[in-house]
Write an enzyme that holds these catalytic residues in place. Sequence first.
Site, PDB file in Angstrom:
ATOM      1  N   GLY A  45     -27.782  38.683  41.837  1.00  0.00           N
ATOM      2  CA  GLY A  45     -27.413  39.767  42.907  1.00  0.00           C
ATOM      3  C   GLY A  45     -26.089  39.714  43.422  1.00  0.00           C
ATOM      4  O   GLY A  45     -25.184  38.636  43.159  1.00  0.00           O
ATOM      5  N   HIS A  46     -25.667  40.606  44.279  1.00  0.00           N
ATOM      6  CA  HIS A  46     -24.413  40.808  44.899  1.00  0.00           C
ATOM      7  C   HIS A  46     -24.010  39.803  45.835  1.00  0.00           C
ATOM      8  O   HIS A  46     -22.972  39.271  45.891  1.00  0.00           O
ATOM      9  CB  HIS A  46     -24.388  42.212  45.402  1.00  0.00           C
ATOM     10  CG  HIS A  46     -23.095  42.454  46.350  1.00  0.00           C
ATOM     11  ND1 HIS A  46     -21.761  42.617  45.725  1.00  0.00           N
ATOM     12  CD2 HIS A  46     -22.580  42.285  47.573  1.00  0.00           C
ATOM     13  CE1 HIS A  46     -20.707  42.894  46.352  1.00  0.00           C
ATOM     14  NE2 HIS A  46     -21.390  42.676  47.772  1.00  0.00           N
TER      15      HIS A  46
END
Lengths: 123, 864
Positions: free
Chosen positions: B523-524
């Site tokens: 994920g970011h």
Amino acid sequence: MHILLVDDETEFLELMTKRLDRRNFQVSTAANGADALKLLAGTPVDVVVLDVRMPGMDGIETLKHIKKLTPATEVILLTGHANMEVALEGMTQGAFDYLLKPVAINDLIFKIQDAAKKSGKTT
Amino acid sequence: MAGFFRALGKLFGGSKPEPASPAELEALRAAYRARCESFRRLLAANNAALDVMASMEEALRGLKPFGMTFVRGQCARVAANVFQIVRQLSLLTSGRFDALYDKLKEIQARIAPHLAPRSGQVRGPLVLALEQAGVDLADEVGGKVASLGEVARRLGRRIPPGFAITASGYQRFMAAADLQPEIDRRIQAADASRLDEVFALSSALRSLILAAALPQDLEEAILASYRDLEARTGPGVRVALRSSAIGEDALGASFAGQYHTELNVPAEEVLSTYKEIVASKYGVTAMTYRLTRGIPDEDVAMCVGCMAMVGALAGGVAYSRDPLDIRAGRVVINAVAGLPKAVVDGSFDPDVFVVERGEPMVLTRSEIAAKPRKYVCDPVEGIALVEVPEDEAQAPSLSEAQALEVAALARDLEEFYGLPQDMEFALAPDGGVVLLQSRPLHQTEAAQAAAQDGPAGPDVLVSGGTTASPGVGCGPVCVVKKDADALSFPQGAVLVAAQAHPRWAPLLSRAAAVVCEAGSAAGHLANVAREYGVPALLGVSGALERLAGAGDVTVDADNRRVHAGRVEALLENRPAPRNLMEGSPVHAALTAACEHIVPLHLINPDAPEFAPGHCRTLHDITRFCHELSVREMYLAGNDGLEGFSKQLTSGKSKLKYWVIDLEDGFKEQVAGRFVDIGQIASGPMLALWRGMVAVPWAGPPAADAKGFLSVVAGAACNPELDPTMATTFAVKNYFMISKEFCNLQSRFGFHFCTVEAQAGDDPQENYVSFQFKGGAADLSRRVRRARLVAELLEERDFRVEVREDALFARLEGFDKAATLDRVAVLGYVVIHTRQLDMAMANDGLIASLRDKMDKDIEMLICRK
């Protein structure tokens, strides 16, 4: 003491007028350079607080006209667009000082009082 | 000015005896006052300029993020103040040093190129078809779109058909609406260190962009490209709009600020969605990211890729290498059913597939997560999160063959680019793998073999989950559930949240560690955590419940454990926090500008080099003007007068203080070269004096041997500090006074300070300011001394700022008596902090000194 605020941002003019009113300054406002010059031609003003970036005549241009028209009027440049070159140009053209927004109201008032002292008004 | 001095000579009993006329006297007084005013303004500008220089020096150390607005602002401030200094010196010296104006302009011209925006106006096409876009056009279409176009053009891989709205298109938009100056202005006005202001700024800037009209040529170009796309795919084709920013990869920072991606956009919303994506340049996450990485705002152009929507069966993110161990030969895939969005924003746990490289590639691990929901295209809402039947929720999102196909694509991309890749993909309804975007993978050193299995150690609160960013971090737990919690997130806390949501990314520059119940290493948030070097543990079930209110915890991301309290053994080998600004374009700009501002070459005022022609920096000009103005005001005048100043006496002793009366600072007319303290009428000067003489100075505190050596070493490096050097300035202290005003400039031993005060009947006009800097000991001791003084003053209502070893204190709006008391406190401080820096290594000594000073000061205030 009579102060003229010149800025194209009406919110800023309103806020500053309110604050300076409270400190017993007499405040006029103009939304651009041309209006400021018109007002100055008819009314004696001690200190002008002048924005640099405005539509139409910019602050530096307005400053030159003011200094020609009423050399004793002190001009404080107050800008949201920091630029070193413009700062020096403004000072060279006779600005009393060059300040950046946001400015603490007390700092601005000290600066206005100091400029007024120079233009010969003390209170 | 010679005439002025002659006239003054007449006035103060010089050679010619005939009395001056009243008119002459008045003119003289006016000229005298004007000179005093000039000198006072010069000193004020001098202090302001030094203050700005100190803040620039501090910023260079990179502990706090800053943007180009800071750099430009400080340069403009310092230039205006130095101009003021030169102007006042010119008034004092009848223009003898006006060459300094040219010096100032020269220095400005040398600084200017470092402040200019780097990105010139691009004059390319406003839009480009994706298959025309390649890495040669990265400056027009941004990294993401360029690499996608390149993959289609050169590797012949499948990407969605579409087009890009280019950097030229972006600049056309910004220029048509004259947006950039207004944006810069608002950024300058906001305090970037306060998250609430950043949130307000972000929302204001985004509204500004959304409210601006698109220029007609751009609008027409976008719509024409959309019609071409329709012709190739089908009428009313839905599109995905993705940001593809330019200018953020300057650092090799692979994962740039997160922007908006809008999926399943219908034809009639393409234009407004384009504006939304441009506006997402000013999302909180993106702005914070640029600030912490020192990326100039105006260097970033938002290009937007517009692609036909892939109604994905499944999708996700694949890493051509394990992001936590780049050397291992594994491809790691995170995938979910439906659109890949859930993987990117960490909304729920994905399936993880690990494929070992080799011929052939082998699927060695499949961790199938329960995925009770998925994102799908929805004709009305664009994207919808829908529930899935139980059996489908447990099913793998990719078959083995599909996982291997994805892995092969990741491997090929890495080979093509010569760098490990991080790619987003979708499984089209026909089962084919479609590449959505690809970028270089942010590399992390293999999680140091630190994973010492063994006893769990003290009080494990929770364990398990995935190491998303390696390392150990310690701090108080702060649970974050909504944006309002983010606003009050303290520096150095451990961020605990349910989801690894990208909207927490702005907090990572303050967080000691991250623990989330859901989320994956793909994920970011995980990406940013790795980039910032913040330890992160994701997918830790029960974390919220067990960590809330736990106080200090130690997060050991390597061993996937969270311990109660501070576990020194784990923290010992922790690497120093990364200086994120170092090497960034903004940091480089400040460094380059500072070279012409901060270094001081004019050190010895008695040397022949102490002249305008030798001024190379703004600091040189400042120093030169200060010295010359002091000479002009206090030292011998042109024709043998002792300037304007009188030496202070106390009874029969002559003191090393000189006094200038601005107006009404003396009780009576004082003739001759001396003035006694008993003749002073200035309230603030008398208060200051009261503080200075209240407690006899005991001499420097017994310094430890190291303290002494440190002073000697400091003096050896800086000839200015050599006590045997006879500079005329070294031993004098100067008062400038009127009845209600006092300014003291002094050099006590090795340090330099200024006190200025106004104390009259109108509290609105009263103020006290104090500034000091320097000392002879090493920097850390001087810094400690500055902090000690700061504490003493803060307790007495001063607002204090400490920058390195410089201290600035200010107070205003108090009535006369209270103001004078504060001035007396400064008098005490000025005397008694002399050479305190020598004793500053010893904590016990500091505490007892502080106690003594506290008591002395209280006595001073009570004694009024």
